[in-house]
Design a protein around this motif. Sequence first.
Motif, PDB file in Angstrom:
ATOM      1  N   THR A   1      -6.139 -18.207   5.855  1.00 22.51           N
ATOM      2  CA  THR A   1      -5.269 -17.463   4.939  1.00 22.51           C
ATOM      3  C   THR A   1      -4.904 -16.126   5.727  1.00 22.51           C
ATOM      4  OG1 THR A   1      -7.088 -16.212   3.622  1.00 22.51           O
ATOM      5  CG2 THR A   1      -6.122 -18.243   2.630  1.00 22.51           C
ATOM      6  N   PRO A   2      -3.692 -15.678   5.380  1.00 25.19           N
ATOM      7  CA  PRO A   2      -2.928 -14.646   6.208  1.00 25.19           C
ATOM      8  C   PRO A   2      -3.933 -13.145   5.856  1.00 25.19           C
ATOM      9  CG  PRO A   2      -1.343 -15.172   4.422  1.00 25.19           C
ATOM     10  CD  PRO A   2      -2.552 -16.087   4.354  1.00 25.19           C
ATOM     11  N   PRO A   3      -3.309 -12.162   6.451  1.00 23.88           N
ATOM     12  CA  PRO A   3      -3.717 -10.886   5.902  1.00 23.88           C
ATOM     13  C   PRO A   3      -2.850 -10.269   5.162  1.00 23.88           C
ATOM     14  CG  PRO A   3      -3.022 -10.715   8.254  1.00 23.88           C
ATOM     15  CD  PRO A   3      -2.900 -12.196   7.897  1.00 23.88           C
ATOM     16  N   ALA A   4      -2.863  -9.234   4.318  1.00 29.85           N
ATOM     17  CA  ALA A   4      -1.964  -8.517   3.328  1.00 29.85           C
ATOM     18  C   ALA A   4      -1.990  -7.186   3.447  1.00 29.85           C
ATOM     19  CB  ALA A   4      -1.977  -9.153   2.199  1.00 29.85           C
ATOM     20  N   ILE A   5      -1.095  -6.400   2.832  1.00 30.35           N
ATOM     21  CA  ILE A   5      -1.298  -5.079   2.631  1.00 30.35           C
ATOM     22  C   ILE A   5      -1.336  -4.694   1.058  1.00 30.35           C
ATOM     23  CG2 ILE A   5       0.842  -4.497   3.279  1.00 30.35           C
ATOM     24  CD1 ILE A   5      -0.048  -1.825   4.289  1.00 30.35           C
ATOM     25  N   ALA A   6      -2.128  -3.701   0.601  1.00 28.06           N
ATOM     26  CA  ALA A   6      -1.829  -3.412  -0.747  1.00 28.06           C
ATOM     27  C   ALA A   6      -2.002  -1.983  -0.875  1.00 28.06           C
ATOM     28  CB  ALA A   6      -3.374  -3.782  -1.660  1.00 28.06           C
ATOM     29  N   VAL A   7      -1.015  -1.596  -1.965  1.00 26.46           N
ATOM     30  CA  VAL A   7      -0.841  -0.166  -2.198  1.00 26.46           C
ATOM     31  C   VAL A   7      -1.162   0.244  -3.669  1.00 26.46           C
ATOM     32  CG1 VAL A   7       0.945   0.179  -0.152  1.00 26.46           C
ATOM     33  CG2 VAL A   7       1.458  -0.339  -2.484  1.00 26.46           C
ATOM     34  N   PRO A   8      -1.069   1.574  -3.992  1.00 25.22           N
ATOM     35  CA  PRO A   8      -0.972   1.835  -5.435  1.00 25.22           C
ATOM     36  C   PRO A   8       0.140   1.508  -6.117  1.00 25.22           C
ATOM     37  CG  PRO A   8      -1.736   3.768  -4.055  1.00 25.22           C
ATOM     38  CD  PRO A   8      -1.517   2.712  -3.127  1.00 25.22           C
ATOM     39  N   LYS A   9       0.143   1.399  -7.251  1.00 21.95           N
ATOM     40  CA  LYS A   9       1.549   0.681  -8.110  1.00 21.95           C
ATOM     41  C   LYS A   9       2.471   1.650  -8.025  1.00 21.95           C
ATOM     42  CE  LYS A   9      -0.671  -2.458 -11.223  1.00 21.95           C
ATOM     43  NZ  LYS A   9      -1.371  -3.151 -12.507  1.00 21.95           N
ATOM     44  N   ASP A  10       2.215   3.111  -7.973  1.00 17.45           N
ATOM     45  CA  ASP A  10       3.216   4.057  -7.882  1.00 17.45           C
ATOM     46  C   ASP A  10       3.558   4.392  -6.493  1.00 17.45           C
ATOM     47  OD1 ASP A  10       0.716   5.269  -7.375  1.00 17.45           O
ATOM     48  OD2 ASP A  10       0.978   6.947  -8.915  1.00 17.45           O
ATOM     49  N   SER A  11       3.075   3.675  -5.405  1.00 18.19           N
ATOM     50  CA  SER A  11       3.240   4.078  -4.169  1.00 18.19           C
ATOM     51  C   SER A  11       4.833   4.198  -3.674  1.00 18.19           C
ATOM     52  CB  SER A  11       2.585   3.052  -3.154  1.00 18.19           C
ATOM     53  OG  SER A  11       3.088   3.484  -1.791  1.00 18.19           O
ATOM     54  N   PRO A  12       5.345   5.039  -2.951  1.00 14.97           N
ATOM     55  CA  PRO A  12       6.769   5.276  -2.639  1.00 14.97           C
ATOM     56  C   PRO A  12       6.991   3.958  -1.260  1.00 14.97           C
ATOM     57  CG  PRO A  12       5.705   7.002  -1.670  1.00 14.97           C
ATOM     58  CD  PRO A  12       4.480   6.212  -2.370  1.00 14.97           C
ATOM     59  N   LEU A  13       6.023   3.557  -1.131  1.00 14.35           N
ATOM     60  CA  LEU A  13       6.059   2.342   0.295  1.00 14.35           C
ATOM     61  C   LEU A  13       6.935   1.146  -0.376  1.00 14.35           C
ATOM     62  CD1 LEU A  13       2.623   2.635   2.018  1.00 14.35           C
ATOM     63  CD2 LEU A  13       4.820   3.302   2.981  1.00 14.35           C
ATOM     64  N   THR A  14       7.583   0.840   0.464  1.00 11.69           N
ATOM     65  CA  THR A  14       8.651  -0.642   0.190  1.00 11.69           C
ATOM     66  C   THR A  14       8.484  -1.492   1.131  1.00 11.69           C
ATOM     67  OG1 THR A  14      10.512   0.301   0.901  1.00 11.69           O
ATOM     68  CG2 THR A  14      10.161   0.867  -1.464  1.00 11.69           C
ATOM     69  N   GLU A  15       8.005  -1.190   2.237  1.00 10.57           N
ATOM     70  CA  GLU A  15       7.708  -2.146   3.449  1.00 10.57           C
ATOM     71  C   GLU A  15       6.357  -1.770   4.283  1.00 10.57           C
ATOM     72  OE1 GLU A  15      11.245  -2.025   5.549  1.00 10.57           O
ATOM     73  OE2 GLU A  15      10.868  -0.212   6.307  1.00 10.57           O
ATOM     74  N   ALA A  16       6.082  -2.709   5.000  1.00 13.27           N
ATOM     75  CA  ALA A  16       5.024  -2.428   5.728  1.00 13.27           C
ATOM     76  C   ALA A  16       5.176  -2.500   7.213  1.00 13.27           C
ATOM     77  CB  ALA A  16       3.788  -3.700   5.440  1.00 13.27           C
ATOM     78  N   THR A  17       6.338  -1.980   7.585  1.00 12.55           N
ATOM     79  CA  THR A  17       6.770  -1.898   8.943  1.00 12.55           C
ATOM     80  C   THR A  17       5.859  -0.505   9.508  1.00 12.55           C
ATOM     81  OG1 THR A  17       8.478  -0.053   8.516  1.00 12.55           O
ATOM     82  CG2 THR A  17       9.133  -2.334   8.797  1.00 12.55           C
ATOM     83  N   GLU A  18       5.704  -0.390  10.872  1.00  6.21           N
ATOM     84  CA  GLU A  18       4.990   0.674  11.527  1.00  6.21           C
ATOM     85  C   GLU A  18       5.534   2.079  11.210  1.00  6.21           C
ATOM     86  OE1 GLU A  18       2.850   1.402  15.683  1.00  6.21           O
ATOM     87  OE2 GLU A  18       4.351   0.175  15.834  1.00  6.21           O
ATOM     88  N   ALA A  19       6.898   2.112  11.358  1.00  5.85           N
ATOM     89  CA  ALA A  19       7.678   3.019  11.043  1.00  5.85           C
ATOM     90  C   ALA A  19       7.209   3.564   9.536  1.00  5.85           C
ATOM     91  CB  ALA A  19       9.158   3.097  11.243  1.00  5.85           C
TER      92      ALA A  19
END
Length: 259
Positions: free
Chosen positions: A113-131
Motif C-alpha cells: 500500500t502507498p504512503p500518504a500525508i495527513a493534516v489537521p482538519k483545519d489545516s491551510p495546506l491544500t497540497e503535499a508539494t515540497e514548496a
Amino acid sequence: MRISSRFFAAASIAALSLFAGSAMAQEKLVIGTEGAYPPFNNLQADGTLVGFDIDIAKALCEEMKVTCEFVTNDWDGIIPALQAKKFDAIIASMSITPERLEKVDFSKKYYNTPPAIAVPKDSPLTEATEAALAGKTIGAQGSTTHSNYAEKHMSKADIKLYPTADEYKLDISNGRIDAVVDDIVVLSEWIKSPEGACCKILSPLPIDVEINGQGAGIAVRKGETALADKFTAAIAAIRANGKYKEINAKYFDFDVYGE
C-alpha cells in the motif's frame, strides 16, 4: 551372532522410528513483531496481539504446518534482534527495500500500500508539494520508509521523528506538528477513530520504489533463503485458497495485496 544381528536390526528400526517421529513433529517458529502499528499489529492491554500482520502470520504458520510464537520488539531494534536470533522471522509490515536487503532476506510481498500525508482538519495546506510543506513540522515514525520518504521528498520541512506511530498521532492531535506521513491504510483507519477525529488525509503520496520498496515482506536472517521461500509459497497458497481474502475482508474494504 544371529541374536546380535536381530538386536541391532531392532535397534536400527527403533532409531529410524524415533527419527521419523521427530521429523514429523511440528516445527516451532518465533515471530517478531512491533505490536504498536494498528491495524497491522497491535498489543492490547490484556497482552493479546491483534491485527492484519498477526492473522496473516497465523495463517502462514498453519499453511506451513508449524507452531508459531510471537515476540514484540521496538521497531528501531527489530532487525538487530532478528540477527541476534531472538526470533526467526519478522512479520511487522516491513517494506522490502534495497537498504534492508543488505541486512536481511525477505519473502515475496504479502501486501503493498502507498504512503500518504495527513493534516489537521483545519489545516491551510491544500497540497503535499515540497514548496507547500516548506517550513512546516512533519512527524513520522523513525527508522521507517516513511521517515526516509519525508527526509528525501520534504527536505524544506522540519522532520520530527518518533519511536512509535502513537506518539506522532498524539502530537498532531494536540496541534504540536503540522502533518504526518505514514502508510495510507494506517492513517485512514486512524482518522476513522475517535483519536484521529482531529485529522484528514491530505493526499496519497507517489511511491518511491527505492525508499518504499516492493511491498511488505517477511524478513529472515541473511542466508536463510529456504525459510523465506517457505513463507513465499505459503503466501501464494493462502492467496489461492481464499484465506488471505477472508483476513483482508476483516480489516479492509479493498485488496491490500496490490499490483
